[in-house]
Scaffold this motif. Structure first.
Motif, PDB file in Angstrom:
ATOM      1  N   PHE A  59      33.021  31.933  48.094  1.00 33.44           N
ATOM      2  CA  PHE A  59      34.161  32.812  48.317  1.00 33.44           C
ATOM      3  C   PHE A  59      35.268  32.553  47.280  1.00 33.44           C
ATOM      4  CE2 PHE A  59      38.199  33.861  50.474  1.00 33.44           C
ATOM      5  CZ  PHE A  59      37.983  35.213  50.674  1.00 33.44           C
ATOM      6  N   VAL A  60      35.640  31.264  47.089  1.00 35.06           N
ATOM      7  CA  VAL A  60      36.695  31.005  46.105  1.00 35.06           C
ATOM      8  C   VAL A  60      36.185  31.243  44.686  1.00 35.06           C
ATOM      9  CG1 VAL A  60      38.020  29.402  47.543  1.00 35.06           C
ATOM     10  CG2 VAL A  60      36.296  28.508  45.957  1.00 35.06           C
ATOM     11  N   GLY A  61      34.890  31.061  44.482  1.00 40.27           N
ATOM     12  CA  GLY A  61      34.309  31.379  43.179  1.00 40.27           C
ATOM     13  C   GLY A  61      34.578  32.831  42.827  1.00 40.27           C
ATOM     14  N   LEU A  62      34.387  33.691  43.802  1.00 41.13           N
ATOM     15  CA  LEU A  62      34.643  35.116  43.612  1.00 41.13           C
ATOM     16  C   LEU A  62      36.120  35.350  43.281  1.00 41.13           C
ATOM     17  CD1 LEU A  62      33.208  37.907  43.914  1.00 41.13           C
ATOM     18  CD2 LEU A  62      34.241  38.005  46.193  1.00 41.13           C
ATOM     19  N   ILE A  63      36.985  34.622  43.988  1.00 38.53           N
ATOM     20  CA  ILE A  63      38.420  34.786  43.731  1.00 38.53           C
ATOM     21  C   ILE A  63      38.776  34.358  42.306  1.00 38.53           C
ATOM     22  CG2 ILE A  63      40.735  34.028  44.385  1.00 38.53           C
ATOM     23  CD1 ILE A  63      39.762  33.840  47.242  1.00 38.53           C
ATOM     24  N   TYR A  64      38.243  33.195  41.872  1.00 36.24           N
ATOM     25  CA  TYR A  64      38.501  32.761  40.490  1.00 36.24           C
ATOM     26  C   TYR A  64      38.057  33.836  39.502  1.00 36.24           C
ATOM     27  CZ  TYR A  64      39.872  27.920  41.460  1.00 36.24           C
ATOM     28  OH  TYR A  64      40.547  26.803  41.862  1.00 36.24           O
ATOM     29  N   TRP A  65      36.881  34.387  39.772  1.00 34.27           N
ATOM     30  CA  TRP A  65      36.360  35.408  38.864  1.00 34.27           C
ATOM     31  C   TRP A  65      37.310  36.606  38.794  1.00 34.27           C
ATOM     32  CZ3 TRP A  65      34.541  40.489  39.524  1.00 34.27           C
ATOM     33  CH2 TRP A  65      33.864  41.017  38.400  1.00 34.27           C
ATOM     34  N   CYS A  66      37.814  37.018  39.984  1.00 37.54           N
ATOM     35  CA  CYS A  66      38.751  38.147  40.007  1.00 37.54           C
ATOM     36  C   CYS A  66      40.028  37.821  39.223  1.00 37.54           C
ATOM     37  CB  CYS A  66      39.122  38.523  41.440  1.00 37.54           C
ATOM     38  SG  CYS A  66      37.762  39.256  42.343  1.00 37.54           S
ATOM     39  N   LEU A  67      40.519  36.602  39.383  1.00 38.82           N
ATOM     40  CA  LEU A  67      41.730  36.207  38.667  1.00 38.82           C
ATOM     41  C   LEU A  67      41.514  36.313  37.159  1.00 38.82           C
ATOM     42  CD1 LEU A  67      43.002  33.039  40.602  1.00 38.82           C
ATOM     43  CD2 LEU A  67      43.882  35.374  40.698  1.00 38.82           C
ATOM     44  N   VAL A  68      40.361  35.801  36.714  1.00 40.02           N
ATOM     45  CA  VAL A  68      40.076  35.824  35.280  1.00 40.02           C
ATOM     46  C   VAL A  68      39.915  37.258  34.790  1.00 40.02           C
ATOM     47  CG1 VAL A  68      38.353  35.228  33.541  1.00 40.02           C
ATOM     48  CG2 VAL A  68      39.111  33.511  35.178  1.00 40.02           C
ATOM     49  N   MET A  69      39.272  38.102  35.620  1.00 37.96           N
ATOM     50  CA  MET A  69      39.146  39.514  35.232  1.00 37.96           C
ATOM     51  C   MET A  69      40.523  40.150  35.084  1.00 37.96           C
ATOM     52  SD  MET A  69      36.175  39.997  34.548  1.00 37.96           S
ATOM     53  CE  MET A  69      36.279  41.729  34.123  1.00 37.96           C
ATOM     54  N   GLY A  70      41.405  39.815  36.018  1.00 38.41           N
ATOM     55  CA  GLY A  70      42.771  40.338  35.954  1.00 38.41           C
ATOM     56  C   GLY A  70      43.440  39.955  34.647  1.00 38.41           C
ATOM     57  N   LEU A  71      43.308  38.664  34.301  1.00 34.92           N
ATOM     58  CA  LEU A  71      43.887  38.179  33.036  1.00 34.92           C
ATOM     59  C   LEU A  71      43.303  38.920  31.842  1.00 34.92           C
ATOM     60  CD1 LEU A  71      44.146  34.282  33.161  1.00 34.92           C
ATOM     61  CD2 LEU A  71      45.947  35.919  32.645  1.00 34.92           C
ATOM     62  N   THR A  72      41.972  39.130  31.897  1.00 38.02           N
ATOM     63  CA  THR A  72      41.301  39.810  30.791  1.00 38.02           C
ATOM     64  C   THR A  72      41.866  41.213  30.606  1.00 38.02           C
ATOM     65  OG1 THR A  72      39.327  38.607  31.445  1.00 38.02           O
ATOM     66  CG2 THR A  72      39.038  40.378  29.843  1.00 38.02           C
TER      67      THR A  72
END
Lengths: 240, 219
Positions: free
Chosen positions: B192-205
């Motif tokens: 679950f938090v893995g998914l959140i990290y991924w979303c955060l990084v996508m946001g930054l991208t």
């Protein structure tokens, strides 16, 4: 206005300028010509201390350049420079290119700088390009903007470092026209150039440099008709 | 397979709160790292030898030792040495900011050196003072060139932020571990938090791309 005494410049062991002595009067247009590698550009760049002389003295309006390194940017504000490759600020519009230095370096107010920029762009025939970015202009237009940018500082002296050498042939004329107008207006100009026609027509005096030595100087008429030195004769034979 | 995501549902608000906790210190670390990194980069290209020496030594130390070690030294040794009871939050900002500035200074140095030398000469010839020239002429152009590398650094920092869980800071990662311990099930909260990290990084991208597009306006 400019007094050069025994100016020498070395890059490592390579002597690029050797004991050059000359002076330039107010309102005079001086063309510097010579083969490539003769030190013309280096000489010009010493006049606003973009290159630091190895020895010798340069005085501009009675101020010794090398001795006033601390206030060099004050002195440079009175000396406009135009480069072969324009060096416009690519992230600013044409108008901002003209307004930036007067506002930042001289503290001119924005509306005054704007007014000045407008006048100058009008003068070089580019009023309609005020909001364009430099990358959308042709070479000739860029160089005219670069001249206007230098003039925006209201300099007493303008240095031109091969201003037309990077241009396509059909754009040389528009830049030379602007420079001729400037010369007519009484601006003091030092021009490093390969445009012999311009030197002959516009310059009051020609300096001929070869291998870092000021070989000959004189009025364009006599210089081009009867050069005194062999080296100048050789050079003119090749380029004319 | 023994997966049951329904079990983590009650813990979701607890874990989502970790987004804010993580972002909060990552944000300040990026600010600190960028400011310090710019200063260090200016030292590195400057003419003053002691400053160049300092900046190089700084980079060598912070790039040459593990981030987790730097974090632990700051968190555990500051109280020991000074008696000041430093919070995990402040330790995290310091460790990440100081560490990141070493990398950012190298990125910015390379960016400044890649700007056409003629820009510097044009500004000098116009009599523009050094500070204004750097701020208005050189750095904006450098920034355009280095933006992808800089975004890379920010993304790395965002993900590596997970190691603050080792000093007990309740960030996303730590919260996943807490939930895991509570449920005796680790995979679901970690995923679950893995998914959140991924979303955060996508946001930054996405933000990075937008900024890049804006800076390209002058082309």
């Amino acid at each position: 206005m400019i007094d050069v005494q025994a100016l020498s410049k070395k890059f490592g062991d390579n002597l690029v300028l050797s004991e050059i002595t000359t002076s330039i009067q107010k309102g005079e247009v001086v063309a510097i010509i010579g083969p490539s590698g003769s030190g013309k550009s280096t000489f010009l760049r010493c006049l606003n201390l973009l290159e630091t002389p190895s020895s010798g003295n340069i005085e501009v309006n009675g101020k010794n350049l090398t001795a006033s390194k601390k206030e060099i940017h004050k002195i440079r504000q009175q000396i406009g420079m135009v480069f072969q490759h324009f060096h416009l600020f690519p992230h600013m519009t044409v108008q901002d290119n003209l307004m930036y230095a007067p506002m930042k370096a001289k503290g001119i107010r924005k509306y005054e700088a704007e007014e000045k920029a407008r006048q100058l762009l009008e003068r070089v025939g580019l009023a309609q390009k005020a909001d364009a970015y430099p990358n959308s202009l042709s070479g000739g237009q860029k160089q005219r903007v670069a001249i206007a940018r230098a003039l925006a500082m209201e300099p007493e002296l303008m240095l031109f470092d091969e201003p037309t050498s990077a241009l396509d042939p059909e754009m040389v004329k528009e830049v030379l026209e602007v420079m001729k107008d400037l010369a007519k207006s009484g601006m003091t100009m030092v021009v490093v150039t390969h445009e012999m026609g311009f030197a002959r027509e516009v310059a009051d005096r020609v300096l001929f440099l070869d291998h870092g030595i000021l070989v000959e100087e004189g009025e364009p008429e006599s210089f081009f008709q009867q050069p005194k030195s062999d080296r100048a004769r050789d050079f003119l034979d090749k380029v004319l | 397979m023994n997966l049951d995501f329904s079990q983590i549902i009650p813990y979701i608000p607890f874990m989502l709160e970790g987004i804010w906790v993580t972002l909060k210190f990552v944000f300040f670390a990026i600010i600190l790292g960028s400011i310090l990194g710019t200063v260090l980069a200016l030292f590195k290209i400057g003419t003053a030898k002691p400053m160049r020496w300092f900046a190089d030594a700084y980079t060598s130390i912070f790039r040459g030792t593990p981030l987790i070690l730097q974090l632990m030294i700051i968190y555990y040794s500051i109280p020991q040495l000074t008696g000041y009871d430093i919070s995990p939050f402040l330790s995290a900002i310091l460790a990440f900011g100081l560490n990141s500035s070493a990398y950012i200074s190298e990125i910015i140095r390379a960016g400044i050196q890649a700007v056409d030398k003629g820009q510097l000469e044009a500004a000098q010839a116009l009599g523009v003072p050094y500070g204004a020239m750097m701020k208005d002429i050189i750095l904006p152009q450098a920034l355009k060139n280095i933006l992808p590398a800089l975004m890379n650094e920010f993304i790395t920092l965002t993900k590596e932020s997970a190691i603050v869980s080792t000093i007990g800071y309740l960030d996303l990662m730590r919260r996943a571990q807490v939930v895991g311990a509570d449920l005796f099930r680790n995979f679901e909260p970690l995923l679950f938090v893995g998914l959140i990290y991924w979303c955060l990084v996508m946001g930054l991208t996405v933000i990075g791309r937008m900024v890049e597009r804006r800076l390209k306006l002058s082309d």
